[in-house]
Design a protein around this motif. Structure first.
Motif, PDB file in Angstrom:
ATOM      1  N   SER A  52       0.767  -1.476  -0.465  1.00 17.55           N
ATOM      2  CA  SER A  52      -0.095  -0.014   0.087  1.00 17.55           C
ATOM      3  C   SER A  52       0.917   1.227   0.097  1.00 17.55           C
ATOM      4  O   SER A  52       1.802   0.906   0.122  1.00 17.55           O
ATOM      5  N   ALA A  53       0.447   2.812  -0.321  1.00 15.76           N
ATOM      6  CA  ALA A  53       0.621   3.703   0.052  1.00 15.76           C
ATOM      7  C   ALA A  53       1.152   3.801   1.091  1.00 15.76           C
ATOM      8  O   ALA A  53       0.422   2.818   2.607  1.00 15.76           O
ATOM      9  N   THR A  58      -2.406   8.392   0.117  1.00 14.31           N
ATOM     10  CA  THR A  58      -3.552   8.761  -0.326  1.00 14.31           C
ATOM     11  C   THR A  58      -4.162   9.792   0.596  1.00 14.31           C
ATOM     12  O   THR A  58      -4.651  10.094   0.155  1.00 14.31           O
ATOM     13  N   THR A 497      -5.319  -0.536   6.426  1.00 14.34           N
ATOM     14  CA  THR A 497      -5.092   0.838   6.228  1.00 14.34           C
ATOM     15  C   THR A 497      -4.851   1.390   5.252  1.00 14.34           C
ATOM     16  O   THR A 497      -4.282   0.725   3.753  1.00 14.34           O
TER      17      THR A 497
END
Ligand code: ASP
Ligand code: MG
Length: 497
Positions: A52-53, A58, A497
């Motif tokens: 994920s980022a 985000t 998350t």
């Protein structure tokens, strides 16, 4: 890895493990170092990483886009500047020498592109979903490049693979769906040779593109879904979702401090939980894993030795109930029609909600009326107006849907009566035993939802430990007070998350 007998179209006799790391599992240098050691511990398998980022990025990108589209370019650029500095500092801390120079160059060019996107948004003064997808994708593009370089620095043969070239979707921006055949083909073409030669491919989660190469995203929290999409394409033996909580819990520990980690649950139970409001996994995540019968593990990257939650086709548990969850901020809508709610009325109702882009859940139906459930922000007056002459629409706001999920509910007929006994004084409305028989749900006032969840949890998960005497302090209070707040999840039952 899996003890299950699987029949997969892609079976290669290899043991592929897909590891997905959420935002908090890459949030800083310490987290990325933990990621490295987790990946290293899996190298006896063919391992790959979906990332994920970095936590918060985000949302920051979204803020920057909104600011730019509102004409506040200065503040938008300052926001992405901060994102840039954060990635640069991590690169400085984690990567040395020539790889550092290369990573630096890549990060800089991504940020130049990002800045010019913001300039464009300021000019056009609008952030539509198509532009938003392009913008938000930078978070995963950056994190995946950073993580690849960091793994290489740690002597892992990692290779960055651009998810936007591999995961092909329709053009439903903001929440796109995979075009399976093209996606599977491209993922196999890009990843299999790397895995077979002992490389660890690293891809950004959440991001994808249309067959014409226009960037799309799989919806917020979509990196989980990316992980099972990749896992299914490769016929993986397991998908590991690494997050910041110990696994999926029997209830939201913020509401219910006695909540426990669920050791094992079925795909169907986990999907019901996601549907009924638990922020456990992106709701689409389980479908590819179910289709290919790939076990999914939810694990804590801060405590990798923990067992986590195992999600499989069939569970061994004999518990009647696996979890209790609640969907808050809903309105209950009653649709009534003098001539009865027939197919014609239903389709008009459907069209009216559709017209207002308002997703509905059907709760219950009887001859003359239907109960629907919508989010509390639904434009109900407009919908009621559209339906004038067809059906009468009434609604009640500030409701919550409490839901009891368990594979064994259908085998234990006394569960429903125990549920009602627990909340008999709470003005429970519109009770519904799910079509799957795996859930029982009911509506309560939003102000009563926490109390309902706690009572049901107390009933179905009695504490194993005898209650100790804390000098007059009730045990529930003490547990709440003693709970380690640093380990409580950010939301719901898990760590999306
Ligand atoms: N970074 C994206 C989000 O925050 C996707 C994800 O984390 O799964 O929604
Ligand atoms: Mg995220």
């Amino acid at each position: 890895m899996s003890g299950l007998q699987r029949e997969s179209r892609f079976e290669r006799g290899d043991d592929v493990v897909v590891m997905k790391f959420g935002g908090t599992s890459v949030e800083d240098a310490a987290a990325i170092r933990r990621l490295i050691s987790i990946v290293k511990s899996r190298l006896s398998s063919q391992a790959m990483v979906v990332v994920s980022a970095l936590a918060g990025v985000t949302n920051q990108l979204l803020e920057a886009g909104q600011a730019a589209a509102a004409g506040h370019l200065g503040s938008a650029l300052a926001t992405v500047r901060n994102i840039y500095v954060r990635h640069e500092q991590l690169a400085d801390e984690l990567v040395d020498g020539a790889p550092h120079v290369a990573l630096d160059r890549e990060l800089r060019s991504e940020f130049q592109e990002l800045e010019s996107l913001l300039h464009g948004l300021e000019e056009s003064r609008q952030l539509d979903l198509r532009a938003q997808d392009r913008l938000l994708g930078f978070g995963e593009r950056l994190s995946s490049k950073l993580v690849t370089a960091t793994l290489c620095e740690a002597q892992v043969r990692a290779t960055h693979v651009d998810a936007q070239n591999c995961i092909v979707t329709d053009a439903r921006h903001g929440q796109a769906s995979p075009v399976w055949e093209a996606t599977n083909q491209r993922l196999q073409d890009a990843l299999s040779p790397l895995l077979e030669s002992g490389n660890v491919p690293v891809v950004g989660g959440f991001i994808s593109s249309t067959c014409d190469g226009v960037p799309t995203t799989l919806g917020r929290g979509g990196s989980d879904f990316s992980a099972t999409i990749v896992g299914a394409a490769l016929g993986a033996s397991s998908v590991e979702i690494w997050t910041d909580v110990d696994g999926i819990m029997t209830a939201d520990p913020k509401v219910c401090p006695e909540a426990q980690v669920i050791r094992q649950m079925s795909f169907d139970e986990a999907a019901e939980l996601a549907h009924f409001g638990a922020k456990v996994l992106h709701p689409a995540t389980l479908a590819p894993a179910m289709r290919e019968n790939i076990p999914v593990y939810v694990l804590n990257s801060r405590r990798p030795e923990g067992e986590g939650t195992e999600i499989v086709a069939r569970t061994r548990t004999s518990n009647a109930v696996s979890a209790i969850t609640a969907k808050r901020k809903v309105a209950a809508v009653e649709i009534q029609s003098p001539q009865g709610v027939d197919a014609e009325v239903l389709s008009a109702v459907h069209a009216a909600f559709d017209q207002h882009a308002c997703p509905v859940d059907i709760m219950a139906a009887s001859l003359g009326r239907v109960w629907l459930l919508v989010g509390s922000t639904a434009p109900l007056p407009g919908i009621a107006n559209d339906l004038q002459g067809v059906a009468e629409v009434r609604w009640e706001n500030h409701k919550a849907l409490v839901c009891i999920v368990g594979e064994n509910i259908r085998r234990q007929p006394d569960v429903a009566s125990r549920v009602f006994a627990a909340v008999s004084d709470m003005a429970v409305r519109v009770v519904c035993q799910g079509a799957s028989d795996r859930t029982i749900s009911f509506l309560v006032e939003e102000s009563k939802v926490d109390e309902s969840v706690r009572r049901l949890h107390g009933m179905f998960f009695p504490q194993a430990e005898p209650v100790r005497d804390w000098g007059g302090i009730s045990s529930a209070f003490c547990q709440a007070g003693c709970a380690d707040s640093s380990s409580s999840p950010p939301q719901g039952h898990g760590g999306a998350t």
